[in-house]
Design a protein around this motif. Sequence first.
Motif, mmCIF file in Angstrom:
data_model
loop_
_atom_site.group_PDB
_atom_site.id
_atom_site.type_symbol
_atom_site.label_atom_id
_atom_site.label_comp_id
_atom_site.label_asym_id
_atom_site.label_seq_id
_atom_site.Cartn_x
_atom_site.Cartn_y
_atom_site.Cartn_z
ATOM 1 N N PRO A 19 0.787 -1.218 0.094
ATOM 2 C CA PRO A 19 0.148 -0.052 -0.040
ATOM 3 C C PRO A 19 0.938 1.275 0.003
ATOM 4 C CG PRO A 19 0.117 -0.745 2.105
ATOM 5 C CD PRO A 19 1.074 -1.724 1.401
ATOM 6 N N LEU A 20 0.122 2.465 -0.055
ATOM 7 C CA LEU A 20 0.982 3.660 0.168
ATOM 8 C C LEU A 20 1.727 3.826 1.364
ATOM 9 C CD1 LEU A 20 1.552 6.330 -1.311
ATOM 10 C CD2 LEU A 20 -0.593 7.176 -0.546
ATOM 11 N N ASN A 21 1.213 3.239 2.395
ATOM 12 C CA ASN A 21 2.131 3.048 3.812
ATOM 13 C C ASN A 21 3.372 2.590 3.797
ATOM 14 O OD1 ASN A 21 -0.919 3.131 4.020
ATOM 15 N ND2 ASN A 21 -0.347 3.729 6.159
ATOM 16 N N ASN A 22 3.377 1.697 2.637
ATOM 17 C CA ASN A 22 4.815 1.009 2.536
ATOM 18 C C ASN A 22 5.909 1.559 1.686
ATOM 19 O OD1 ASN A 22 6.603 -1.178 2.649
ATOM 20 N ND2 ASN A 22 5.132 -2.698 2.054
ATOM 21 N N LEU A 23 5.727 1.574 0.546
ATOM 22 C CA LEU A 23 6.672 2.317 -0.629
ATOM 23 C C LEU A 23 8.208 1.518 -0.421
ATOM 24 C CD1 LEU A 23 5.651 5.934 -0.251
ATOM 25 C CD2 LEU A 23 4.873 4.053 -2.109
ATOM 26 N N PRO A 24 8.349 0.071 -0.495
ATOM 27 C CA PRO A 24 9.477 -0.561 -0.422
ATOM 28 C C PRO A 24 10.357 0.029 -1.533
ATOM 29 C CG PRO A 24 7.911 -2.125 -1.123
ATOM 30 C CD PRO A 24 7.053 -0.931 -0.813
ATOM 31 N N CYS A 25 11.595 -0.205 -1.325
ATOM 32 C CA CYS A 25 12.533 0.024 -2.360
ATOM 33 C C CYS A 25 13.185 -1.058 -2.982
ATOM 34 C CB CYS A 25 13.937 0.968 -1.702
ATOM 35 S SG CYS A 25 13.122 2.431 -0.942
ATOM 36 N N GLY A 26 13.312 -1.320 -4.446
ATOM 37 C CA GLY A 26 13.724 -2.305 -5.156
ATOM 38 C C GLY A 26 14.346 -1.811 -6.463
ATOM 39 N N LEU A 109 3.951 -5.079 -12.089
ATOM 40 C CA LEU A 109 5.007 -6.030 -11.383
ATOM 41 C C LEU A 109 5.122 -7.396 -12.070
ATOM 42 C CD1 LEU A 109 4.460 -5.506 -7.592
ATOM 43 C CD2 LEU A 109 6.627 -5.485 -8.799
ATOM 44 N N ALA A 110 3.745 -7.842 -12.618
ATOM 45 C CA ALA A 110 3.982 -9.309 -13.246
ATOM 46 C C ALA A 110 5.005 -9.342 -14.238
ATOM 47 C CB ALA A 110 2.389 -9.493 -13.681
ATOM 48 N N GLY A 111 5.519 -8.414 -14.959
ATOM 49 C CA GLY A 111 6.040 -8.425 -16.090
ATOM 50 C C GLY A 111 7.746 -7.950 -15.879
ATOM 51 N N LEU A 114 13.327 -9.003 -10.644
ATOM 52 C CA LEU A 114 13.660 -8.298 -9.569
ATOM 53 C C LEU A 114 15.192 -8.682 -9.575
ATOM 54 C CD1 LEU A 114 10.575 -8.371 -7.327
ATOM 55 C CD2 LEU A 114 11.392 -6.585 -8.452
ATOM 56 N N HIS A 115 15.949 -7.664 -8.757
ATOM 57 C CA HIS A 115 17.600 -7.936 -8.604
ATOM 58 C C HIS A 115 17.753 -7.469 -7.317
ATOM 59 C CE1 HIS A 115 17.982 -8.119 -13.036
ATOM 60 N NE2 HIS A 115 16.882 -7.118 -13.053
ATOM 61 N N VAL A 166 21.998 -13.690 -2.316
ATOM 62 C CA VAL A 166 21.402 -13.443 -3.806
ATOM 63 C C VAL A 166 20.127 -13.301 -3.361
ATOM 64 C CG1 VAL A 166 22.822 -15.485 -4.712
ATOM 65 C CG2 VAL A 166 20.812 -16.023 -3.279
ATOM 66 N N VAL A 167 19.537 -12.837 -4.215
ATOM 67 C CA VAL A 167 18.021 -12.214 -4.458
ATOM 68 C C VAL A 167 16.969 -13.305 -4.365
ATOM 69 C CG1 VAL A 167 17.795 -11.818 -7.036
ATOM 70 C CG2 VAL A 167 16.346 -10.276 -5.254
ATOM 71 N N SER A 168 15.729 -13.180 -3.793
ATOM 72 C CA SER A 168 14.749 -14.106 -3.984
ATOM 73 C C SER A 168 14.740 -14.608 -5.340
ATOM 74 C CB SER A 168 13.610 -13.538 -3.517
ATOM 75 O OG SER A 168 12.398 -14.454 -3.379
ATOM 76 N N GLY A 169 14.367 -16.006 -5.504
ATOM 77 C CA GLY A 169 14.289 -16.776 -6.735
ATOM 78 C C GLY A 169 15.597 -17.443 -7.370
ATOM 79 N N THR A 170 16.535 -16.956 -6.690
ATOM 80 C CA THR A 170 17.947 -17.514 -7.237
ATOM 81 C C THR A 170 17.987 -18.948 -6.766
ATOM 82 O OG1 THR A 170 18.877 -15.379 -7.148
ATOM 83 C CG2 THR A 170 20.436 -17.258 -7.200
ATOM 84 N N PRO A 171 18.183 -20.154 -7.745
ATOM 85 C CA PRO A 171 18.308 -21.380 -7.012
ATOM 86 C C PRO A 171 19.562 -21.401 -6.399
ATOM 87 C CG PRO A 171 18.096 -21.391 -9.452
ATOM 88 C CD PRO A 171 18.183 -19.907 -9.188
ATOM 89 N N VAL A 172 19.592 -22.421 -5.277
ATOM 90 C CA VAL A 172 20.681 -22.640 -4.369
ATOM 91 C C VAL A 172 21.047 -24.204 -4.587
ATOM 92 C CG1 VAL A 172 21.517 -22.805 -2.091
ATOM 93 C CG2 VAL A 172 19.779 -20.921 -2.602
#
Length: 418
Positions: A19-26, A109-111, A114-115, A166-172
């Motif tokens: 929401p507008l209360n959040n505004l996280p940075c990526g 966001l769906a397209g 993210l890094h 590593v960022v989320s989604g990176t295989p380990v």
Amino acid sequence: MPLLRSWVDSANAPDQPFPLNNLPCGVFSTPDEEARCGVAIGDFVLDVAALEEAGLLELPGAPLLDVPYWNEVMEAGPAVWAALRARLTALLVEGAAERAAVEPHLVPLAGVELHLPYLISEYTDFYAGRHHATNVGTMFRGAENALPPNWLHIPIGYNGRASSVVVSGTPVRRPWGQVKGPDHAAPVFQPSRRFDIELELGAVVGVPSDGPVTVAEADAMIFGYVLLNDWSARDIQAWEYQPLGPFQAKATATTISPWIVMKAALEPFRCSTPPREVPLLPHLQEPGPMLYDIALEVGLTPEGGRETVISRTNYAEMYYSAAQQLAHHTTSGCPMNAGDLLGSGTISGSTKESRGSLLELSWGGKEPIAVDGGTRSFIEDGDTLVLRGQAQGDGYRIGFGECSGKLLPALEDPYARN
């Protein structure tokens, strides 16, 4: 604080993490554009680099967003962080006069891909959860010696590897390492058979230091927080950790969520650390509430199967806050850098269902837990682990995005030669 309504309709849904209360940075990219800084709002990411270039986002010291990482904003300090949030809120709030100029810079966001959201300078992981430390200590040393003598006085930690974050989604990939069983005369080199996760919150240091800082000063230095999975090879760790602590067992990977939730977004959710049976020395005492009420969970999905939520807990369970950890880190004069990452340590609650690692959930493998299609003591090849977190407000929630990773099989013997 109630929900701040935005003209971005999807940001106003009560179950929306951004929401507008959040505004996280990526940091995001599209098939047609290179990586750049963005802020999540509803089902979109707002291209703040483009906003700055268009003159819609003017910050002191600009340009700060012309690079694909948030370090330059972080280094600009708390006054700029506040100015950024204030300006973005004014641009996105319901009825904003500049909506027509901003709307073209929203990207679904769906397209996007993210890094890592920032350049990680150094990484330190702590061991600051009372329930986790007690559980692990009981398994290895017995209940009477569960906590080391120093544990109630200082937040224990070790210096990890920033290069393996590593960022989320990176295989380990399952690691190889030296392992020695209790009944074996000598160690062997083999893939880890007791690979695990640790459910943590990571604090992102935004302001550097050069010398000791107070807990209050440390709190002001923190830019924001990410979810953090400290992947751990328990069998490698058991052989190597004495006397200097974890090393290769923790160097395979550390996964973080792609969004930095700024500290300002979490202010309404502050809460106090638990009562202490041993008073802390003055330099580690909290000047006020330093933890946050953040609900956390872990999901495990086998290859081709369905997810089972294997743990639910809360960051409020921690014994030491990130501000105390950061303050302790500086006591020797150790300089801290903008971009340092501090792992909270495993966040476990008092019940079996709230334990933040498989080591605890299965009690060292003696009590396997049920998952879709079978049981688990530790992670099996093909399993995907997902960490989630949210702080629940009045008609809105502050989410972090998923912190996920899939375990790939170990490579063939890396030292085998034809």
